[in-house]
Design an enzyme around this catalytic site. Structure first.
Site, PDB file in Angstrom:
ATOM      1  N   GLU A 102       0.839  -1.199   0.000  1.00 14.37           N
ATOM      2  CA  GLU A 102       0.000   0.000   0.000  1.00 14.37           C
ATOM      3  C   GLU A 102       0.872   1.247   0.000  1.00 14.37           C
ATOM      4  OE1 GLU A 102      -3.502   1.924   2.883  1.00 14.37           O
ATOM      5  OE2 GLU A 102      -2.982  -0.215   3.022  1.00 14.37           O
ATOM      6  N   ASP A 104       0.201   5.343   0.534  1.00  7.10           N
ATOM      7  CA  ASP A 104      -0.878   6.192   1.044  1.00  7.10           C
ATOM      8  C   ASP A 104      -0.625   7.682   0.995  1.00  7.10           C
ATOM      9  OD1 ASP A 104      -2.441   4.067   1.855  1.00  7.10           O
ATOM     10  OD2 ASP A 104      -1.793   4.129   3.932  1.00  7.10           O
ATOM     11  N   GLU A 106      -3.003  10.404   2.939  1.00  9.39           N
ATOM     12  CA  GLU A 106      -4.166  10.642   3.784  1.00  9.39           C
ATOM     13  C   GLU A 106      -4.121  12.099   4.256  1.00  9.39           C
ATOM     14  OE1 GLU A 106      -5.389   6.455   5.793  1.00  9.39           O
ATOM     15  OE2 GLU A 106      -3.748   7.523   6.791  1.00  9.39           O
TER      16      GLU A 106
END
Length: 307
Positions: A102, A104, A106
């Site tokens: 993953e 990311d 955010e």
């Protein structure tokens, strides 16, 4: 009336010819599925704009139809305005399974007047704990800004408006796992995380300010290598210089062959990290009391070897 926005570009070639290219505005209906939120996610404006909504009952989210094994993906996002404390808007790549990879972005909301925090992380084989956080040098709620992830065999780079803010290098030779074999989808979401998102969970979501809305447009995956699609066909596009489905083989060669950042990009990276980084796991000796992760000390080790 033509439903798509058309852009006509005249290009002069060295041979003296003029070619007219018709470029269609990106249509989310072709690339994206809204996967949760019970109607809180909507594609509007002839497919050119995607809005996600969050209220006290639920947030919402979407995913790309295709999966990618390496690539450069871009999304323009306008974050939740006003008092966004407790909310999290995301844009990320993720594979499936218990040992997932993953990458990311955010965006952690905050009370009015306080800056958003951009939270980045890299998971390999289900293991994360590689957080770096930044303030932005602009108001990300006033207009759309471009956020990009470059992922190739040599490194992962996070970009904001074309400026690199973070690099995660392939250090497999030093025993650091690197995402290289699991295809990932692109995801986006807006959800409530007031147990941790703002000041460690001290500031809760003010639902009287809702519904909260984040907007997305101009998703670009032309420089990503499609692994499969949801229509049942598998398209294992070769990820090599000039081997992408991208309309520009030179562009594909540039991102795929990139083994590191050039000196000007490194300078920008240092500027961003010096001025705007607010947390770096590689500096958190209290958290990693038994020793920092290998990638955090790799640069110093390499310097010692040269001396």
């Amino acid at each position: 009336m033509v439903s798509h926005t058309l852009l006509v570009i005249s290009i002069s070639l060295f041979v003296g010819l003029n070619i007219l290219l018709v470029v269609h505005a990106k249509d989310f209906n072709q690339d994206i599925d809204i996967t949760w939120g019970d109607g809180r996610g909507n594609i509007v404006n002839n497919g050119t704009l995607l809005n996600l909504s969050l209220d006290q009952s639920s947030g919402s989210g979407f995913q790309s139809k295709a999966e990618y094994l390496y690539g450069k993906v871009d999304m323009q996002i306008k974050l939740v305005p006003g008092n966004s404390a407790g909310t999290v808007t995301t844009f990320y790549l993720k594979s499936q399974g218990l040992t997932w990879d993953e990458i990311d972005f955010e965006f952690l909301g905050n009370v009015s007047g306080d800056p958003y925090i951009v939270h980045t992380n890299v998971y390999t084989q289900g293991q994360g704990d590689r957080e770096q956080q930044f303030y932005l040098w602009f108001d990300p709620t006033a207009e759309f800004h471009n956020y990009s992830i470059l992922w190739n065999p040599s490194h992962i780079v996070f970009y904001v408006d074309g400026k690199p803010i973070r690099e995660f290098k392939n250090l497999e030779a030093m025993g650091v796992a690197y995402p290289k074999s699991q295809a990932m989808r692109m995801y986006g979401s807006l959800w409530n995380a007031d147990d941790w998102a703002t000041r460690g969970g001290l500031v809760k979501t003010n639902w009287s300010q809702g519904p909260f809305i984040a907007s997305f447009k101009n998703y670009n995956s032309e420089n990503a290598c499609a692994w499969s699609t949801d229509n049942g066909t598998t398209a294992t596009t070769p990820c090599s210089p000039g081997g992408s489905k991208s309309s520009s083989s030179s562009s594909t060669s540039e991102w795929f062959s990139q083994r590191g950042m050039d000196s000007s990009s490194q300078k920008v990276l240092r500027w961003v990290q010096k001025k705007f980084m607010v947390y770096n796991y590689c500096k958190d000796k209290k958290r990693f009391s038994k020793g920092l992760p290998v990638e955090c000390t790799a640069k110093n080790k390499n310097k010692n070897k040269k001396s």
